[in-house]
Design a protein around this motif. Structure first.
Motif, mmCIF file in Angstrom:
data_model
loop_
_atom_site.group_PDB
_atom_site.id
_atom_site.type_symbol
_atom_site.label_atom_id
_atom_site.label_comp_id
_atom_site.label_asym_id
_atom_site.label_seq_id
_atom_site.Cartn_x
_atom_site.Cartn_y
_atom_site.Cartn_z
ATOM 1 N N ILE A 21 -6.501 0.829 -6.516
ATOM 2 C CA ILE A 21 -6.019 2.097 -6.663
ATOM 3 C C ILE A 21 -5.127 2.081 -7.763
ATOM 4 O O ILE A 21 -4.799 3.022 -8.644
ATOM 5 C CB ILE A 21 -4.881 2.517 -4.965
ATOM 6 N N GLU A 43 -2.458 6.590 -3.233
ATOM 7 C CA GLU A 43 -4.174 6.611 -2.917
ATOM 8 C C GLU A 43 -4.582 7.836 -2.759
ATOM 9 O O GLU A 43 -5.691 8.230 -3.342
ATOM 10 C CB GLU A 43 -4.344 5.798 -1.405
ATOM 11 N N HIS A 96 0.724 -1.223 -0.046
ATOM 12 C CA HIS A 96 -0.062 -0.076 0.236
ATOM 13 C C HIS A 96 0.941 1.337 0.020
ATOM 14 O O HIS A 96 1.833 1.482 0.762
ATOM 15 C CB HIS A 96 -1.026 -0.041 1.086
ATOM 16 N N ALA A 118 -5.302 9.438 -6.210
ATOM 17 C CA ALA A 118 -6.462 8.634 -6.797
ATOM 18 C C ALA A 118 -7.702 9.221 -5.995
ATOM 19 O O ALA A 118 -8.600 9.705 -6.991
ATOM 20 C CB ALA A 118 -6.321 6.978 -6.584
ATOM 21 N N LEU A 168 -11.376 4.532 1.999
ATOM 22 C CA LEU A 168 -11.613 4.372 0.815
ATOM 23 C C LEU A 168 -12.494 3.196 -0.028
ATOM 24 O O LEU A 168 -13.363 3.389 -0.630
ATOM 25 C CB LEU A 168 -10.168 4.229 0.007
#
Length: 202
Positions: free
Chosen positions: A135, A45, A40, A48, A64
């Protein structure tokens, strides 16, 4: 009979609740989840999220996975990139309608030009099993938007375009001659100095 019926119904309901609330993973599932979590990237993120917020005019709420869970945000974003690409966005709270939104988004992405290998699976988002892939897929859509000449905001590195080269008939003919010479030229070649199988004289 009635007691057995209600007991069976209660037992089935309990099983459904257990399946719906998976809880903490163990064994192989926990190991896979750990590997995914390690990949991650908070910056990706954030990019996005900001892009989706700009495209849809909707601010992210909560995690998310919760924000994107019903597929509506993704469908609206896709329609912003290519109006009318998703005819109907389901607002129904039923699970199969929400998963239909996600499936429609993925299908529209492929028609838009995003490689299938760059897209997540419906279960990756709906059950939040692989949000890293979700993502990455959003960034893949951003790259494709650049390639397609979208005039609004985009993210990701632009997809490389094929460098198609065209040659004239004269150039192709000349090339064939060069290949023929390279493959068949033996002028000046002989076996002097080769000692395969010969006794060396001192």
């Amino acid at each position: 009979v009635f007691f057995f019926f209600f007991f069976s119904l209660a037992h089935a309901r309990r099983d459904c609740l257990i399946m719906a609330n998976h809880g903490k993973g163990y064994g192989m599932s926990a190991e896979v989840a750990g590997r995914i979590a390690a990949k991650h990237n908070p910056e990706l993120e954030a990019e996005a999220v900001q892009w989706l917020e700009t495209l849809t005019g909707t601010s992210k709420e909560g995690e998310l996975s919760d924000w994107l869970h019903d597929g509506q945000i993704l469908c609206k974003a896709m329609n912003a990139l290519q109006p009318g690409s998703i005819k109907k966005v389901n607002e129904n709270k039923m699970a199969f309608k929400q998963m239909e939104n996600i499936s429609n988004f993925l299908a529209a992405c492929q028609k838009y030009g995003v490689p299938a290998s760059d897209l997540f699976q419906t279960v990756d988002l709906y059950e939040a099993k692989n949000m890293v892939q979700v993502i990455d897929s959003i960034h893949a859509v951003g790259r494709c938007a650049q390639k397609n000449g979208f005039q609004g905001p985009v993210i990701g590195v632009k997809l490389a375009e094929a460098n198609k080269r065209e040659f004239s008939p004269e150039q192709l003919k000349a090339g064939e001659g060069v290949i023929g010479l390279q493959a068949g030229f033996t002028g000046g070649a002989n076996q002097s100095g080769m000692n395969f199988g010969n006794t060396r004289h001192l």
